[in-house]
Design a protein around this motif. Structure first.
Motif, PDB file in Angstrom:
ATOM      1  N   LYS A  30      38.770  41.122  43.331  1.00 30.95           N
ATOM      2  CA  LYS A  30      38.460  40.085  44.312  1.00 30.95           C
ATOM      3  C   LYS A  30      36.886  39.708  44.096  1.00 30.95           C
ATOM      4  O   LYS A  30      36.327  39.005  44.641  1.00 30.95           O
ATOM      5  CB  LYS A  30      38.490  40.950  45.512  1.00 30.95           C
ATOM      6  N   GLY A  31      36.386  40.409  43.156  1.00 30.27           N
ATOM      7  CA  GLY A  31      34.742  40.271  42.685  1.00 30.27           C
ATOM      8  C   GLY A  31      34.379  41.224  41.864  1.00 30.27           C
ATOM      9  O   GLY A  31      34.868  42.308  41.341  1.00 30.27           O
ATOM     10  N   TYR A  32      33.032  41.078  41.262  1.00 27.58           N
ATOM     11  CA  TYR A  32      32.452  42.056  40.164  1.00 27.58           C
ATOM     12  C   TYR A  32      30.974  42.334  40.826  1.00 27.58           C
ATOM     13  O   TYR A  32      30.347  41.623  41.278  1.00 27.58           O
ATOM     14  CB  TYR A  32      32.661  41.329  38.828  1.00 27.58           C
ATOM     15  N   PRO A  41      36.275  47.266  51.064  1.00 20.50           N
ATOM     16  CA  PRO A  41      37.339  46.498  51.640  1.00 20.50           C
ATOM     17  C   PRO A  41      37.100  45.089  51.131  1.00 20.50           C
ATOM     18  O   PRO A  41      35.804  44.494  51.123  1.00 20.50           O
ATOM     19  CB  PRO A  41      37.300  46.676  53.213  1.00 20.50           C
ATOM     20  N   PRO A  42      38.185  44.450  51.097  1.00 22.59           N
ATOM     21  CA  PRO A  42      37.923  42.708  50.718  1.00 22.59           C
ATOM     22  C   PRO A  42      37.249  42.094  51.578  1.00 22.59           C
ATOM     23  O   PRO A  42      36.347  41.015  51.225  1.00 22.59           O
ATOM     24  CB  PRO A  42      39.378  42.240  50.770  1.00 22.59           C
ATOM     25  N   SER A  43      36.973  42.344  52.875  1.00 19.32           N
ATOM     26  CA  SER A  43      36.063  41.629  53.929  1.00 19.32           C
ATOM     27  C   SER A  43      34.671  41.959  53.360  1.00 19.32           C
ATOM     28  O   SER A  43      33.997  40.938  53.444  1.00 19.32           O
ATOM     29  CB  SER A  43      36.320  41.912  55.241  1.00 19.32           C
ATOM     30  N   THR A  44      34.096  42.976  53.083  1.00 22.95           N
ATOM     31  CA  THR A  44      32.914  43.138  52.689  1.00 22.95           C
ATOM     32  C   THR A  44      32.612  42.589  51.149  1.00 22.95           C
ATOM     33  O   THR A  44      31.631  41.985  51.017  1.00 22.95           O
ATOM     34  CB  THR A  44      32.709  44.703  52.405  1.00 22.95           C
ATOM     35  N   VAL A  45      33.459  42.568  50.332  1.00 24.13           N
ATOM     36  CA  VAL A  45      33.326  41.841  48.930  1.00 24.13           C
ATOM     37  C   VAL A  45      33.158  40.403  49.246  1.00 24.13           C
ATOM     38  O   VAL A  45      32.371  39.736  48.748  1.00 24.13           O
ATOM     39  CB  VAL A  45      34.574  42.242  48.239  1.00 24.13           C
ATOM     40  N   ASP A  46      34.008  39.774  50.205  1.00 26.83           N
ATOM     41  CA  ASP A  46      33.932  38.523  50.307  1.00 26.83           C
ATOM     42  C   ASP A  46      32.448  37.967  51.100  1.00 26.83           C
ATOM     43  O   ASP A  46      31.673  37.142  50.827  1.00 26.83           O
ATOM     44  CB  ASP A  46      35.157  37.847  51.495  1.00 26.83           C
ATOM     45  N   LYS A  47      32.231  39.015  52.177  1.00 25.26           N
ATOM     46  CA  LYS A  47      30.821  38.664  52.676  1.00 25.26           C
ATOM     47  C   LYS A  47      29.661  38.782  51.586  1.00 25.26           C
ATOM     48  O   LYS A  47      28.715  38.065  51.566  1.00 25.26           O
ATOM     49  CB  LYS A  47      30.666  39.776  53.694  1.00 25.26           C
ATOM     50  N   GLN A  86      27.006  50.183  34.465  1.00 20.87           N
ATOM     51  CA  GLN A  86      28.126  50.227  35.026  1.00 20.87           C
ATOM     52  C   GLN A  86      28.808  49.000  35.377  1.00 20.87           C
ATOM     53  O   GLN A  86      27.662  48.383  36.112  1.00 20.87           O
ATOM     54  CB  GLN A  86      27.701  51.116  36.069  1.00 20.87           C
ATOM     55  N   MET A  87      30.037  48.912  35.375  1.00 18.47           N
ATOM     56  CA  MET A  87      30.576  47.455  36.190  1.00 18.47           C
ATOM     57  C   MET A  87      31.914  48.077  37.045  1.00 18.47           C
ATOM     58  O   MET A  87      32.612  49.064  36.694  1.00 18.47           O
ATOM     59  CB  MET A  87      31.065  46.497  35.089  1.00 18.47           C
ATOM     60  N   ILE A  88      32.051  47.342  37.867  1.00 14.59           N
ATOM     61  CA  ILE A  88      33.250  47.214  39.057  1.00 14.59           C
ATOM     62  C   ILE A  88      33.915  46.085  38.989  1.00 14.59           C
ATOM     63  O   ILE A  88      33.057  44.958  39.538  1.00 14.59           O
ATOM     64  CB  ILE A  88      32.799  48.078  39.992  1.00 14.59           C
ATOM     65  N   ALA A  89      35.228  46.079  39.191  1.00 14.58           N
ATOM     66  CA  ALA A  89      35.947  45.186  39.754  1.00 14.58           C
ATOM     67  C   ALA A  89      36.714  45.402  40.976  1.00 14.58           C
ATOM     68  O   ALA A  89      37.572  46.472  40.805  1.00 14.58           O
ATOM     69  CB  ALA A  89      37.042  44.451  38.671  1.00 14.58           C
ATOM     70  N   PHE A  90      36.465  44.861  42.018  1.00 15.15           N
ATOM     71  CA  PHE A  90      36.872  45.332  43.332  1.00 15.15           C
ATOM     72  C   PHE A  90      38.455  44.807  43.430  1.00 15.15           C
ATOM     73  O   PHE A  90      38.447  43.509  43.272  1.00 15.15           O
ATOM     74  CB  PHE A  90      36.045  44.738  44.555  1.00 15.15           C
ATOM     75  N   GLY A  91      39.357  45.557  43.859  1.00 13.81           N
ATOM     76  CA  GLY A  91      40.539  45.088  44.043  1.00 13.81           C
ATOM     77  C   GLY A  91      41.068  44.935  45.409  1.00 13.81           C
ATOM     78  O   GLY A  91      40.196  45.155  46.293  1.00 13.81           O
ATOM     79  N   PRO A  92      42.266  44.908  45.823  1.00 16.78           N
ATOM     80  CA  PRO A  92      43.003  44.747  46.910  1.00 16.78           C
ATOM     81  C   PRO A  92      42.959  45.682  47.849  1.00 16.78           C
ATOM     82  O   PRO A  92      42.601  46.917  47.467  1.00 16.78           O
ATOM     83  CB  PRO A  92      44.162  44.045  46.763  1.00 16.78           C
ATOM     84  N   GLU A  93      43.156  45.597  49.221  1.00 12.64           N
ATOM     85  CA  GLU A  93      43.419  46.549  50.040  1.00 12.64           C
ATOM     86  C   GLU A  93      44.998  46.368  50.783  1.00 12.64           C
ATOM     87  O   GLU A  93      45.357  45.437  51.075  1.00 12.64           O
ATOM     88  CB  GLU A  93      42.384  46.465  51.095  1.00 12.64           C
ATOM     89  N   SER A  94      45.353  47.522  51.057  1.00 14.40           N
ATOM     90  CA  SER A  94      46.766  47.571  51.706  1.00 14.40           C
ATOM     91  C   SER A  94      46.910  48.473  52.720  1.00 14.40           C
ATOM     92  O   SER A  94      46.273  49.806  52.510  1.00 14.40           O
ATOM     93  CB  SER A  94      48.011  47.663  50.727  1.00 14.40           C
ATOM     94  N   ASN A  95      47.407  48.275  53.859  1.00 14.25           N
ATOM     95  CA  ASN A  95      47.417  49.292  54.793  1.00 14.25           C
ATOM     96  C   ASN A  95      48.905  49.566  55.278  1.00 14.25           C
ATOM     97  O   ASN A  95      49.711  48.434  55.503  1.00 14.25           O
ATOM     98  CB  ASN A  95      46.932  48.649  56.203  1.00 14.25           C
ATOM     99  N   ILE A  96      49.445  50.678  55.435  1.00 12.34           N
ATOM    100  CA  ILE A  96      50.904  50.780  55.597  1.00 12.34           C
ATOM    101  C   ILE A  96      50.747  51.824  56.865  1.00 12.34           C
ATOM    102  O   ILE A  96      50.117  52.849  56.753  1.00 12.34           O
ATOM    103  CB  ILE A  96      51.705  51.820  54.384  1.00 12.34           C
ATOM    104  N   ALA A  97      51.813  51.674  57.772  1.00  7.13           N
ATOM    105  CA  ALA A  97      51.694  52.527  58.891  1.00  7.13           C
ATOM    106  C   ALA A  97      53.423  52.547  59.231  1.00  7.13           C
ATOM    107  O   ALA A  97      53.989  51.870  58.877  1.00  7.13           O
ATOM    108  CB  ALA A  97      51.308  51.723  60.191  1.00  7.13           C
TER     109      ALA A  97
END
Length: 203
Positions: free
Chosen positions: A66-68, A100-106, A141-152
């Motif tokens: 989702k971002g780097y 979370p992807p919302s923080t990455v997008d922001k 150091q490098m990071i690639a942010f991935g997706p998030e899933s919620n299961i209930a």
């Protein structure tokens, strides 16, 4: 972790059924993870240039990223030198964690995190160059942010007015990381390790 030191093998996968058992854990706590929640591919990081003339790091797009974000630190004499790929502000070391992807997008909009379409980043000359004959060196150091899933369980009803009291919920976040010594060609080192099986593999 502290009790189990075994590393996940290169072909390891999270895809499939999972069950968590233990004291005070509901018997119903079992769920299935799909390919979207699996381990992300490793970052194929390569570089051109030098710490004196400036470094450019390149990588292939990482599946589901989702971002780097890149960060480097080194020493010049008694000074600690810090650099990051952020164009505005500094998000701190917490940016290297699961986000979370919302923080990455922001943070992409605020130019703290690189967009998923970006595949290179340059460290300008002089930042980690030798000073008084002593090179700063350092670590990247490098990071690639991935997706998030919620299961209930039970799943949330389609009717928003219906009562819902889940027994448990699971949040799955993914990331891929890479570490490199400034100025060293990590791609060449990885290729050498692949050709020479006697050399220990990096985790």
């Amino acid at each position: 972790n502290e009790r189990h030191r075994k590393m996940v093998p290169a072909n390891g996968s999270l895809v499939g059924n999972h069950r968590i058992a233990g004291e005070k854990i509901p018997e119903s706590m079992q769920f299935e993870l799909a390919q979207m929640q699996d381990f992300m591919p490793q970052i194929a990081l390569s570089k051109t240039g030098s710490v004196e003339s400036g470094l450019t790091y390149k990588w292939n797009s990482v599946d589901r990223a989702k971002g780097y974000f890149l960060a480097a630190m080194g020493m010049q004499d008694d000074a600690l030198v810090l650099w990051s790929s952020a164009e505005s502000g500094d998000a701190g070391m917490g940016v290297m964690d699961y986000l979370p992807p919302s923080t990455v997008d922001k943070w992409i909009k605020e130019k703290v995190v690189l967009a998923p379409s970006v595949t290179s980043c340059a460290i300008p000359k002089g930042i980690f160059a030798a000073k008084n004959g002593q090179a700063a060196g350092g670590m990247l150091q490098m990071i690639a942010f991935g997706p998030e899933s919620n299961i209930a369980y039970p799943p949330k009803p389609a009717d928003p007015k219906a009562a819902w009291n889940p027994e448990w919920n699971v949040r799955v976040r993914n990331k891929s990381t890479a570490t490199a010594m400034l100025g060293l060609d990590m791609a060449a080192m990885q290729q050498q390790q692949t050709q020479d099986p006697s050399q220990p593999q990096q985790p």
